[in-house]
Design a protein around this motif. Sequence first.
Motif: not given
Length: 349
Positions: A234-239, A243-247, A252-261
Amino acid sequence: IDLDTARQELEEFIPHVRNISDSSIKKMAGRDLMRFKEFKKQGMAVKFGRFTHKENIQIQKNVEEFLALTGIDSAEKLLFTSRYPEDKDTIHRLKTEHHFCEKISEGIPRPWRLIYYRARKMFDPNNYKGRYTAEEKEQLKKYQALHGNDWKKISELMSRSNLSVAMKFSEIKSAINYGPWTKEETQRLMSAIKEVMKRKLKAESTSSLSSLDQSSMDLWIDREKLYQQLPWTEIETKVGSRYWRQCKQKWNSILTSKMSRGQPLYRGTNGLQAKINLIKRLYETKAEDTSEVNWDELSNAIGDVPGAYVQTKFYRLKVSCVPLWRRKTFPEVVEYLYEKKLPELEEKL
């Protein structure tokens, strides 16, 4: 038993039973309810999620025993009977006579349907055919244009599994961008995830919303829900352009950056220490398969990061450090890293 009673009794074992269709409830009442009650007597809870190594072995044992009992000469014939029209009637008769549903699910505290799907995935020879060629991708697009999303029909035409053709078409169905993410794409991804997250939390319960700020709909949620069981197609369709695996990888890359500041986690001495910690923790788990590893619990071996980030780092570690890793079991890979690679990393550190 009547439908309402069946649903009420199943609710003890399946919390989300209210969302299951009436037809599925009827089937579960016949196939699963008595099994669930028996497992309860043994102190075993009904399970969902990824199958463990032990459960996979039990499924394999159940299938092999059923084949020996009936004389059916292959698991493919048993689980993909439609591929053998000349033997179809005989196989169906044998499955009925020898209680296929009960035998295939013996010893596994899960809904029968999930066990059956898992067995089909394990024993489907079309599941393990490697990368799609350019010709196969063109074939897939033509078949989808002819047959729509009838993945069973398309899988038979291509000699690939249903799941394989469905996921590959999801990947190639539009002009996908493989370059760096643009600001616009990232914003669409963030908006899509925010939208599905709000809907998901509303559906679960109003208590999931922050009592501090319900009016503006800014949410306080458990961190794990930010990266577990999101509807990626569903997220793939909205982007639209990925495709979904890239999303999933980008999120996960965004979360990693935010969680590790924004701090680099896997470089220099920090990177060496993270690899050392990860190898030691994996060795201590004594897991028989990756399905038994709780990657979220291992995340503190590297830092405050999602479990998917830790799993990615383990994959890169085994690919770069373990010779012939494809031929090794998970315990063999971990043992090699512990005995051979760990001393090198500690010395380097």
